[in-house]
Design a protein around this motif. Structure first.
Motif, PDB file in Angstrom:
ATOM      1  N   LEU A  28      -1.574   8.912  -5.611  1.00  0.00           N
ATOM      2  CA  LEU A  28      -0.891   7.658  -5.885  1.00  0.00           C
ATOM      3  C   LEU A  28       0.533   7.961  -6.327  1.00  0.00           C
ATOM      4  O   LEU A  28       0.823   9.014  -6.879  1.00  0.00           O
ATOM      5  CB  LEU A  28      -1.621   6.895  -7.000  1.00  0.00           C
ATOM      6  N   ASN A  29       1.408   6.986  -6.095  1.00  0.00           N
ATOM      7  CA  ASN A  29       2.788   7.060  -6.558  1.00  0.00           C
ATOM      8  C   ASN A  29       2.870   6.274  -7.864  1.00  0.00           C
ATOM      9  O   ASN A  29       2.824   5.043  -7.861  1.00  0.00           O
ATOM     10  CB  ASN A  29       3.705   6.456  -5.492  1.00  0.00           C
TER      11      ASN A  29
ATOM     12  N   TRP B 157       0.850  -1.205   0.000  1.00  0.00           N
ATOM     13  CA  TRP B 157       0.000   0.000   0.000  1.00  0.00           C
ATOM     14  C   TRP B 157       0.880   1.247   0.000  1.00  0.00           C
ATOM     15  O   TRP B 157       0.645   2.191  -0.764  1.00  0.00           O
ATOM     16  CB  TRP B 157      -0.914  -0.075   1.226  1.00  0.00           C
ATOM     17  N   SER B 158       1.926   1.249   0.817  1.00  0.00           N
ATOM     18  CA  SER B 158       2.736   2.463   0.923  1.00  0.00           C
ATOM     19  C   SER B 158       3.672   2.650  -0.279  1.00  0.00           C
ATOM     20  O   SER B 158       4.313   3.683  -0.422  1.00  0.00           O
ATOM     21  CB  SER B 158       3.535   2.477   2.226  1.00  0.00           C
TER      22      SER B 158
ATOM     23  N   TYR C  50      -8.219   3.123  -1.291  1.00  0.00           N
ATOM     24  CA  TYR C  50      -7.026   2.492  -1.894  1.00  0.00           C
ATOM     25  C   TYR C  50      -7.444   1.319  -2.791  1.00  0.00           C
ATOM     26  O   TYR C  50      -6.968   1.182  -3.931  1.00  0.00           O
ATOM     27  CB  TYR C  50      -6.090   2.062  -0.761  1.00  0.00           C
TER      28      TYR C  50
ATOM     29  N   ARG D 214      -3.313   7.728   2.079  1.00  0.00           N
ATOM     30  CA  ARG D 214      -4.400   8.559   1.571  1.00  0.00           C
ATOM     31  C   ARG D 214      -3.773   9.488   0.559  1.00  0.00           C
ATOM     32  O   ARG D 214      -2.560   9.692   0.567  1.00  0.00           O
ATOM     33  CB  ARG D 214      -4.996   9.432   2.690  1.00  0.00           C
TER      34      ARG D 214
ATOM     35  N   GLN E 283       0.643   4.209  -2.618  1.00  0.00           N
ATOM     36  CA  GLN E 283      -0.008   5.389  -2.033  1.00  0.00           C
ATOM     37  C   GLN E 283       0.731   5.678  -0.719  1.00  0.00           C
ATOM     38  O   GLN E 283       0.324   5.240   0.354  1.00  0.00           O
ATOM     39  CB  GLN E 283      -1.492   5.109  -1.784  1.00  0.00           C
TER      40      GLN E 283
ATOM     41  N   ALA F 201      -8.854   2.607  -5.986  1.00  0.00           N
ATOM     42  CA  ALA F 201      -7.792   3.123  -6.863  1.00  0.00           C
ATOM     43  C   ALA F 201      -7.062   1.973  -7.557  1.00  0.00           C
ATOM     44  O   ALA F 201      -6.747   2.042  -8.751  1.00  0.00           O
ATOM     45  CB  ALA F 201      -6.816   3.973  -6.056  1.00  0.00           C
TER      46      ALA F 201
END
Ligand code: GBH
Length: 483
Positions: free
Chosen positions: A97-98, A86-87, A150, A94, A90, A153
């Motif tokens: 997005l990366n 997740w990290s 998330y 929150r 994103q 997305a």
């Protein structure tokens, strides 16, 4: 050991896979725009992880992913279960997005598709973005809402490439090991928060499934649970009641809301001294219960319990690091007894029949629910030896081959008896970061040399390749290369 008869026949389309999880293999913790997760943080707490190991580099899968897809292809597996960090996609949990992170998974999924390997994608395998933990973590409702955003997305970005979305891996571990015993990230020891986490994880699942299906109508969704197989130490009513209690905490507190739309009343009564369950709001239970295309089951061993009566300390041989705080909320008078029989390097007992029972029990309670074994495997103390004839390094992991054979046979027995099991995923494709045990425990079909990252096929990998290619159960002696 296996008295289970099997013709070695599995249903057409049965998936043979291997499984991994992002934090355990990827490394590149501070690369490609990835943000910190709760495991990055816990790894820096002195004494939290054996040997001070971290997932900073792990198996370096972030850089070696193409090679790893080649290994999957050579194994001949029809499926691969991976998780998204997740990290990485994103960083703050929150907000924006990366792109680089999303691109990593897009490339990986494309490569799997080119090889015809079905991807099962888990959205959360324990690596919560640190910013969300700082805002309360799974103890607060907002984390469930952030998770649904998330998930939406990811469905939008990767939806056409994913065969099955698994929302959560083993919420039991996230809630109780993360917030009650504290041996997993975020390392909190607050039993009331653990129960709140149970609910917010269930809620996160329901909200995420709804969001994914809003983006992709009819999307196949699932959750993976580590359901416990409990055995009572005796036939006494007291021990049967101990089983009831821990079965509630471990199994029914998830199965109830997910599949039946209600929390078990006995669990709420047992834990009334810890929490009033006011975190369950009107309408939540309808949200949690979403049709599941597959219920994922992870199985490693069984657990023997007894009601503690008398003086002194209850026995706590529950396969976890000894901690002051039990993961079993409000169950201090339940004893966890060492199981007889063979054990793995984790100290977990080997009991394939437990897997048959688990699958058949689910089938009896939820006859229409499709199932998959999303993890099963074993850690053993592997040794690398040189094979002079072939001039290659070998790992003669006979015990792992026997473990896998007996458990695959146990799955076959459940299928023979009527359970609708769609696939089996060996944990794990490769040795990796085994959470609080660091790199000291090896579950892989492929050996990973640290720190070079070099992969070597163990005999179990050759054996599993024969199984995956033929769909028939090879004999243990058929492990290892022949050509
Ligand atoms: C899985 O966790 C994980 O999904 C995976 O990441 C991990 O690498 C793999 O298994 C191997 O550990 O307290 O008596 O009930 C499995 C975690 C292990 C938790 C068994 C419950 C039972 C001990 N589970 N454990 S008990």
């Amino acid at each position: 050991m296996s008295t289970i008869s099997t013709t070695g026949q599995f249903p057409p389309g049965f998936l043979w896979g291997t499984a991994t999880a992002a934090y355990q293999i990827e490394g590149a913790a501070a690369e490609g725009g990835r943000g910190p997760s709760i495991w990055d943080t816990l790894c820096r707490v002195p004494g939290a992880v054996q040997g001070g190991d971290t997932g900073d580099v792990a198996c370096d899968h972030y850089h070696r992913w193409a090679e790893d897809v080649d290994h999957l292809d050579r194994l001949g597996v029809s499926a691969y279960r991976l998780s998204i960090s997740w990290s990485r996609v994103q960083p703050g949990g929150r907000g924006p997005l990366n792109r680089e992170g999303v691109e990593f998974y897009r490339n990986l999924l494309d490569a799997l598709r080119e090889r015809g390997i079905t991807p099962y994608v888990t959205l959360y395998h324990w690596d919560l973005p640190q910013e969300l933990e700082d805002a309360g973590g799974w103890a607060v409702r907002e984390t469930a809402e952030a998770f649904a955003d998330y998930a939406r997305a990811m469905a939008r970005e990767l939806g056409d490439r994913v065969a099955l979305w698994t929302t959560l891996n083993e919420p039991w571990c996230s809630a109780y090991l993360g917030y009650a015993s504290g041996v997993h990230a975020p390392g909190r020891t607050e039993p009331a928060a653990a129960l709140a986490a149970v609910h917010h994880l269930n809620l996160a699942h329901g909200l995420a499934v709804r969001a994914i299906r809003e983006e992709i109508p009819g999307a196949a969704c699932s959750i993976t649970l580590n359901l416990h197989v409990f055995r009572a130490a005796s036939g006494s009513a007291a021990d049967a009641d101990a089983v009831r209690q821990v079965d509630g905490l471990a199994n029914r507190v998830f199965l109830g809301p997910l599949l039946e739309g209600a929390y078990p009343a006995d669990v709420q009564a047992d834990t009334a001294g810890v929490s009033d369950w006011s975190f369950v709001l009107d309408g939540d239970l309808e949200l949690v219960r979403q049709p599941l295309d597959v219920l994922g089951v992870n199985y490693y061993s069984s657990t023997r319990v007894r009601r503690f009566v008398g003086d002194g300390e209850p026995v706590r041989a529950d396969g976890h690091k000894t901690t002051a705080v039990s993961p079993w909320v409000a169950a201090d008078d339940v004893e966890f007894l060492p199981q007889p029989g063979p054990r793995t390097a984790m100290g977990w007992n080997v009991e394939p029949a437990g897997l048959t029972e688990l699958l058949l029990g689910l089938h009896e309670t939820y006859p229409d629910q499709a199932l998959a074994v999303t993890e099963n495997g074993a850690a053993f103390d592997d040794e690398v030896v040189e094979d002079p004839a072939l001039g290659i390094d070998r790992v003669h992991d006979v015990a792992r081959v026997a473990y896998l054979r007996d458990h695959v046979a146990a799955v076959a027995a459940a299928i023979d008896a009527g359970a609708d099991v769609r696939g089996y995923f060996a944990w794990s494709l490769m040795d990796n970061f085994e959470w609080a045990y660091g790199f000291s425990k090896r579950f892989g079909l492929l050996r990973v040399d640290y720190p070079t990252g070099e992969r070597t096929w163990k005999d179990s990998a050759y054996w599993y390749a024969r199984l995956a290619r033929s769909g028939r159960l090879p004999a243990v002696f058929e492990a290892g290369p022949t050509d």
